[in-house]
Enzyme design. Structure first.
Site, PDB file in Angstrom:
ATOM      1  CE1 TYR A 219       1.852  -4.884   1.945  1.00 44.94           C
ATOM      2  CE2 TYR A 219       3.906  -3.695   2.237  1.00 44.94           C
ATOM      3  CZ  TYR A 219       2.566  -3.855   2.524  1.00 44.94           C
ATOM      4  OH  TYR A 219       1.948  -2.987   3.386  1.00 44.94           O
TER       5      TYR A 219
ATOM      6  CG  HIS B 120      -0.322  -6.337   7.446  1.00 45.61           C
ATOM      7  ND1 HIS B 120       0.372  -6.823   6.375  1.00 45.61           N
ATOM      8  CD2 HIS B 120      -0.860  -5.180   7.006  1.00 45.61           C
ATOM      9  CE1 HIS B 120       0.264  -5.998   5.350  1.00 45.61           C
ATOM     10  NE2 HIS B 120      -0.492  -4.995   5.704  1.00 45.61           N
TER      11      HIS B 120
ATOM     12  N   PRO C  94      -0.612   7.568   2.182  1.00 46.39           N
ATOM     13  CG  PRO C  94       1.561   8.420   2.381  1.00 46.39           C
ATOM     14  CD  PRO C  94       0.794   7.124   2.307  1.00 46.39           C
ATOM     15  CG  LEU C  95       1.228  10.245  -1.773  1.00 47.60           C
ATOM     16  CD1 LEU C  95       2.276   9.887  -2.828  1.00 47.60           C
ATOM     17  CD2 LEU C  95       1.244  11.750  -1.497  1.00 47.60           C
TER      18      LEU C  95
ATOM     19  NE  ARG D  29      -5.545   1.799  -0.795  1.00 46.58           N
ATOM     20  CZ  ARG D  29      -5.007   0.740  -0.177  1.00 46.58           C
ATOM     21  NH1 ARG D  29      -4.051   0.072  -0.765  1.00 46.58           N
ATOM     22  NH2 ARG D  29      -5.422   0.356   1.016  1.00 46.58           N
ATOM     23  N   GLY D  30      -2.206   7.186  -4.553  1.00 48.93           N
ATOM     24  CA  GLY D  30      -1.886   7.955  -5.767  1.00 48.93           C
ATOM     25  C   GLY D  30      -2.985   8.921  -6.182  1.00 48.93           C
TER      26      GLY D  30
ATOM     27  N   GLY E 279      -3.556  13.488  -8.353  1.00 49.45           N
ATOM     28  CA  GLY E 279      -4.173  13.877  -9.627  1.00 49.45           C
ATOM     29  C   GLY E 279      -3.598  13.141 -10.822  1.00 49.45           C
TER      30      GLY E 279
HETATM   31  N1  LIG Z   1      -0.651  -1.459   6.799  1.00 50.58           N
HETATM   32  C1  LIG Z   1      -1.367  -1.639   5.720  1.00 50.58           C
HETATM   33  O1  LIG Z   1      -2.372  -2.336   5.715  1.00 50.58           O
HETATM   34  C2  LIG Z   1      -0.947  -0.964   4.454  1.00 50.58           C
HETATM   35  C3  LIG Z   1      -1.842  -0.833   3.379  1.00 50.58           C
HETATM   36  C4  LIG Z   1      -1.411  -0.174   2.231  1.00 50.58           C
HETATM   37  C5  LIG Z   1      -0.118   0.340   2.155  1.00 50.58           C
HETATM   38  N2  LIG Z   1       0.744   0.183   3.210  1.00 50.58           N
HETATM   39  C6  LIG Z   1       2.116   0.733   3.179  1.00 50.58           C
HETATM   40  O2  LIG Z   1       2.037   2.118   2.894  1.00 50.58           O
HETATM   41  C7  LIG Z   1       2.840   2.423   1.767  1.00 50.58           C
HETATM   42  C8  LIG Z   1       2.265   3.571   0.972  1.00 50.58           C
HETATM   43  O3  LIG Z   1       0.930   3.318   0.626  1.00 50.58           O
HETATM   44  P1  LIG Z   1       0.435   3.084  -0.866  1.00 50.58           P
HETATM   45  O4  LIG Z   1       1.568   2.647  -1.723  1.00 50.58           O
HETATM   46  O5  LIG Z   1      -0.777   2.232  -0.754  1.00 50.58           O
HETATM   47  O6  LIG Z   1      -0.118   4.499  -1.321  1.00 50.58           O
HETATM   48  P2  LIG Z   1       0.453   5.978  -1.505  1.00 50.58           P
HETATM   49  O7  LIG Z   1       1.821   6.081  -0.984  1.00 50.58           O
HETATM   50  O8  LIG Z   1      -0.620   6.852  -1.005  1.00 50.58           O
HETATM   51  O9  LIG Z   1       0.452   6.087  -3.084  1.00 50.58           O
HETATM   52  C9  LIG Z   1       1.287   5.310  -3.881  1.00 50.58           C
HETATM   53  C10 LIG Z   1       0.995   5.642  -5.326  1.00 50.58           C
HETATM   54  O10 LIG Z   1       1.228   7.034  -5.542  1.00 50.58           O
HETATM   55  C11 LIG Z   1       2.050   7.241  -6.664  1.00 50.58           C
HETATM   56  N3  LIG Z   1       2.949   8.339  -6.319  1.00 50.58           N
HETATM   57  C12 LIG Z   1       3.891   8.399  -5.358  1.00 50.58           C
HETATM   58  N4  LIG Z   1       4.496   9.605  -5.308  1.00 50.58           N
HETATM   59  C13 LIG Z   1       3.892  10.336  -6.257  1.00 50.58           C
HETATM   60  C14 LIG Z   1       4.074  11.662  -6.713  1.00 50.58           C
HETATM   61  N5  LIG Z   1       4.967  12.484  -6.167  1.00 50.58           N
HETATM   62  N6  LIG Z   1       3.290  12.105  -7.736  1.00 50.58           N
HETATM   63  C15 LIG Z   1       2.385  11.295  -8.319  1.00 50.58           C
HETATM   64  N7  LIG Z   1       2.163  10.030  -7.927  1.00 50.58           N
HETATM   65  C16 LIG Z   1       2.922   9.553  -6.912  1.00 50.58           C
HETATM   66  C17 LIG Z   1       2.769   5.943  -6.925  1.00 50.58           C
HETATM   67  O11 LIG Z   1       2.846   5.708  -8.323  1.00 50.58           O
HETATM   68  P3  LIG Z   1       4.274   5.487  -9.062  1.00 50.58           P
HETATM   69  O12 LIG Z   1       4.830   4.228  -8.527  1.00 50.58           O
HETATM   70  O13 LIG Z   1       3.885   5.414 -10.490  1.00 50.58           O
HETATM   71  O14 LIG Z   1       5.092   6.701  -8.705  1.00 50.58           O
HETATM   72  C18 LIG Z   1       1.863   4.888  -6.277  1.00 50.58           C
HETATM   73  O15 LIG Z   1       1.013   4.276  -7.230  1.00 50.58           O
HETATM   74  C19 LIG Z   1       2.910   1.105   1.009  1.00 50.58           C
HETATM   75  O16 LIG Z   1       4.004   1.074   0.137  1.00 50.58           O
HETATM   76  C20 LIG Z   1       3.005   0.105   2.119  1.00 50.58           C
HETATM   77  O17 LIG Z   1       4.344   0.017   2.566  1.00 50.58           O
HETATM   78  C21 LIG Z   1       0.326  -0.443   4.346  1.00 50.58           C
END
Ligand SMILES: NC(=O)c1ccc[n+]([C@@H]2O[C@H](COP(=O)([O-])OP(=O)(O)OC[C@H]3O[C@@H](n4cnc5c(N)ncnc54)[C@H](OP(=O)(O)O)[C@@H]3O)[C@@H](O)[C@H]2O)c1
Length: 330
Positions: free
Chosen positions: A56, A124, A204-205, A207-208, A212
């Site tokens: 990252y 990973h 879990p969201l 990726r946002g 919505g």
């Molecule tokens: N093992 C793997 O291959 C892998 C792959 C992907 C991710 N990951 C890990 O999983 C973590 C989470 O996954 P992710 O970041 O891909 O996706 P996510 O948690 O599903 O979504 C993150 C996005 O959601 C937005 N968000 C968060 N809370 C929110 C809320 N309450 N309301 C509206 N928007 C919200 C954030 O935007 P803002 O920043 O603008 O709030 C961000 O762009 C990563 O940080 C990483 O540590 C691991």
């Protein structure tokens, strides 16, 4: 919020984790000073399970987290990962699971993180040139040396997980799992439940998207989501139906879509009989507090059913390369 969820291998973590990836550019720009405040806020709010990876920000995410650890190492269960060469922003040039690489990657992570032990060290991505048993034996050696406390695997198949568990206990599988990514429920989740392995759903969201707040048509040029088929214009517009269902469930519960998406995952853990600790990421402190609200949210059976039906209608794959994730290798 004291650590209360026990993953596998006796690893106890906060019931919600924090995904650190969003704090280095991947879904838009980040202000580094603000990113450190966000991390501190997560820990202040009781989130002690912090997730990062060596790739990252090409190492800069671990360096950012080192600034938190300098003051609060004892308050954190620290998870990081090895295997990918490159960065999410620039793309990956290789995947490595060979033992010399693993040992070197760990030492580099320890140095960047400014700590002498990682609580949870994940593989990973699979490097199919190296048998999983060989990679996990090398990881187990790091536990024996006291540099790592517990082992984890990301995007492994059920078969790979079984083989890994024959070498060393596995504390957690971290793979994508959410209302719009349910393929892991077929094989990997049941295997984890059977083997006593916890599950850490990433993205879990969605990726946002599930909140919505993401307009897929206006993502920046370097936004990682542009490379994912389900964010392509036609798919994203069809997938608005899922967001509409999440929104309508949220409205009935006086909750937010993000809280519903996270509560849905916690409910799946109860349904399928395994510990589930989602790791949502955000740059915004107020969203950490909002996301924590999911821990107190209860979804009724009819609401779970409506969300399940919506997920059946998702259009587009979660990865441009199907073998990159467990589903494509099952
Ligand atoms: N093992 C793997 O291959 C892998 C792959 C992907 C991710 N990951 C890990 O999983 C973590 C989470 O996954 P992710 O970041 O891909 O996706 P996510 O948690 O599903 O979504 C993150 C996005 O959601 C937005 N968000 C968060 N809370 C929110 C809320 N309450 N309301 C509206 N928007 C919200 C954030 O935007 P803002 O920043 O603008 O709030 C961000 O762009 C990563 O940080 C990483 O540590 C691991």
């Amino acid at each position: 919020m004291a650590p209360t969820t026990m993953l596998g291998d006796g690893l106890s973590v906060s019931p919600l984790g924090f995904g650190g990836m969003a704090l280095t550019p991947v879904y838009g720009g980040v202000d580094p000073a603000d990113a450190l405040k966000t991390l501190h806020h997560a820990v202040d709010a009781g989130i002690s399970f912090i997730d990062t990876a060596d790739v990252y920000g090409a190492g800069s995410n671990e360096e950012l987290i080192s600034r938190l650890l300098r003051e609060r190492r004892g308050d954190v269960q620290l998870a990081t990962k090895f295997a990918l060469v490159g960065s999410p922003g620039e793309g990956y040039s290789d995947v490595r699971n060979d033992p010399p690489y693993i040992r070197q990657a760990l030492d580099r992570s320890l140095q960047r993180l400014g700590t002498d032990v990682i609580d949870l060290y994940y593989l990973h991505r699979r490097d199919l040139r190296v048998p999983i048993v060989e990679a996990v034996e090398a990881m187990a050696g790091l536990v024996q040396q006291g540099k790592v406390r517990h082992l984890g695997l990301s995007e492994v198949t059920a078969r790979e997980l079984e083989e890994a568990c024959s070498v060393h206990p596995i504390a957690a599988v971290q793979s994508e799992w959410s209302i719009w990514s349910r393929d892991v429920e077929r094989n990997v989740v049941p295997a984890a439940a059977r083997l006593g392995v916890g599950f850490v759903p990433y993205s879990p969201l969605g990726r946002g998207f599930l909140t919505g707040t993401v307009d897929a048509a206006s993502l920046g040029d370097n936004d990682f989501r542009r490379r994912i088929p389900r964010f392509a214009p036609e798919a994203a517009s069809a997938n608005q139906a899922v967001v509409d269902t999440v929104r309508s469930v949220a409205a009935k519960l006086d909750a937010t879509p993000a809280q519903v998406a996270l509560a849905w995952l916690l409910a799946q853990g109860q349904r399928l009989g395994l510990p589930v600790v989602p790791i949502p990421g955000t740059r915004k402190r107020e969203r950490i507090d909002e996301n924590l609200g999911a821990l107190a949210l209860h979804l009724a059976p009819a609401q779970l059913e409506a969300l399940g039906e919506a997920s059946d209608a998702v259009v587009g794959s979660r990865s441009a390369d199907p073998t990159w994730v467990s589903e494509g290798r099952e």
